[in-house]
Design an enzyme around this catalytic site. Structure first.
Site, mmCIF file in Angstrom:
data_model
loop_
_atom_site.group_PDB
_atom_site.id
_atom_site.type_symbol
_atom_site.label_atom_id
_atom_site.label_comp_id
_atom_site.label_asym_id
_atom_site.label_seq_id
_atom_site.Cartn_x
_atom_site.Cartn_y
_atom_site.Cartn_z
ATOM 1 N N SER A 1 0.854 -1.182 0.000
ATOM 2 C CA SER A 1 0.000 0.000 0.000
ATOM 3 C C SER A 1 0.890 1.231 0.000
ATOM 4 C CB SER A 1 -0.908 0.016 1.227
ATOM 5 O OG SER A 1 -1.535 1.269 1.388
ATOM 6 N N TYR B 1 -1.168 -0.754 10.594
ATOM 7 C CA TYR B 1 -1.444 -0.997 9.176
ATOM 8 C C TYR B 1 -0.292 -0.506 8.308
ATOM 9 C CZ TYR B 1 -3.638 -0.736 4.583
ATOM 10 O OH TYR B 1 -3.918 -0.881 3.248
#
Length: 317
Positions: free
Chosen positions: A194, A207
């Site tokens: 990501s 995350y």
């Protein structure tokens, strides 16, 4: 002629040629980058990702929603037989039937909850004997809303779940699939990291760190196995209009999963580390120009605003 003039005269020619060489070097680098960008974003390498060149089967984790489902459909369109792995058997059956009907390819489903760590022997058995040309490590989870580390609800279990889904799944699925790719000297492992893993993101700390792990793992693994004929790619998207991102309306910079995957799959074999989509690559370039402290301060402010809105809705809901 004075001493100073003599010195200037002596260095004039070397300085001229140094400047000329520097200008030429920058010109060559600029042209190279432009041509590379043209190759990646406009010509692509779409023919590489095919059963004939990589192997008959593709395996996709997190296969029933968002980017994972888009990879299933795109790989099916390219003629791959597909193993879909996700938690819900009902959703797996629905997506598998749709892909079989639309593209006439063979599918297989494996129901697995990646928040657990005792699932991999069953997955390994389900993949036994298949010629796997592509592995898409897509399964992942994020935060429900930005939050301070110590204020995350059920923090202890949240840590385990995040690590198991975002990190352990990538390592274990790679362990299972990579040996046969090395034996055949061909194959591609596409790891969904990501843009959140490109820089530390406060209020999305676990995350962001988990996605940075995926990125570093992929880069290091590519260096280890590139000479063995295996492609390992780190994919770092910004926002895509998916259920996880909670974006309902796609835009140019927040594309549909289908649009994103069509672009990203054409970078395989051209970029070992990619944002997968031209607007996202431009966004990454701009982000890299910002001082890291300024970027983190901006993200912190944005996260605090999102957190406040979420908590306000929870109180009034």
């Amino acid at each position: 002629m004075s001493g100073a003039e003599a010195v200037l005269k002596a260095v004039e020619a070397p300085l001229f040629w140094l400047g000329a060489a520097t200008a030429a070097w920058f010109s060559v680098c600029t042209v190279y980058r432009l041509l590379s960008g043209l190759r990646v974003w406009f010509l692509g390498n779409g023919r590489l990702v095919s059963p004939a060149k990589l192997g008959q089967w593709a395996v996709v984790t997190g296969a029933t929603d968002g980017i994972g489902k888009a990879y299933v459909e795109e790989l099916g369109r390219r003629g791959f037989s597909i193993v879909l792995i996700s938690r819900s058997q009902d959703k797996l059956d629905d997506v598998a039937k749709a892909v079989e009907s639309k593209y006439g390819v063979q599918t297989k489903t494996i129901a697995a909850d990646f928040s657990s760590v005792d699932i991999y022997s069953n997955i390994e058995e389900g993949l036994r004997g298949l010629e796997i040309g592509v592995l898409v490590n897509n399964v992942g989870i994020s935060y429900s809303y930005p939050e301070f580390f110590l204020s995350i609800p059920n923090l202890n279990s949240f840590i385990d779940t995040m690590v198991n889904i975002n990190i352990t799944s990538v390592c274990q699925m790679t362990r299972i699939v990579l040996p046969q790719m090395v034996d055949r000297k061909k194959g591609a492992i596409l790891n969904l990291s990501s843009a959140s893993g490109m820089n530390p993101l406060p209020l999305l700390t676990i995350y962001s760190a988990s996605k940075a792990f995926v990125d570093f793992f992929s880069q290091a693994l590519q260096t280890e196995y590139k000479s063995k004929g295996v492609i390992i790619q780190s994919i770092l998207p910004f926002y895509v209009a998916t259920k996880m991102s909670k974006i309902r309306r796609p835009t140019l910079d927040k594309p549909t999963p289908e649009r994103y995957v069509r672009a990203a799959i054409n970078t395989v074999g051209l970029q070992e580390r990619t944002n997968g989509y031209l607007p996202h690559a431009i966004m990454a370039w701009v982000t890299d120009l910002l001082p890291s402290s300024l970027f983190r301060s901006y993200v912190m402010g944005m996260g605090l605003s999102q957190r406040a809105r979420y908590l306000s809705k929870q109180k009034t809901g």
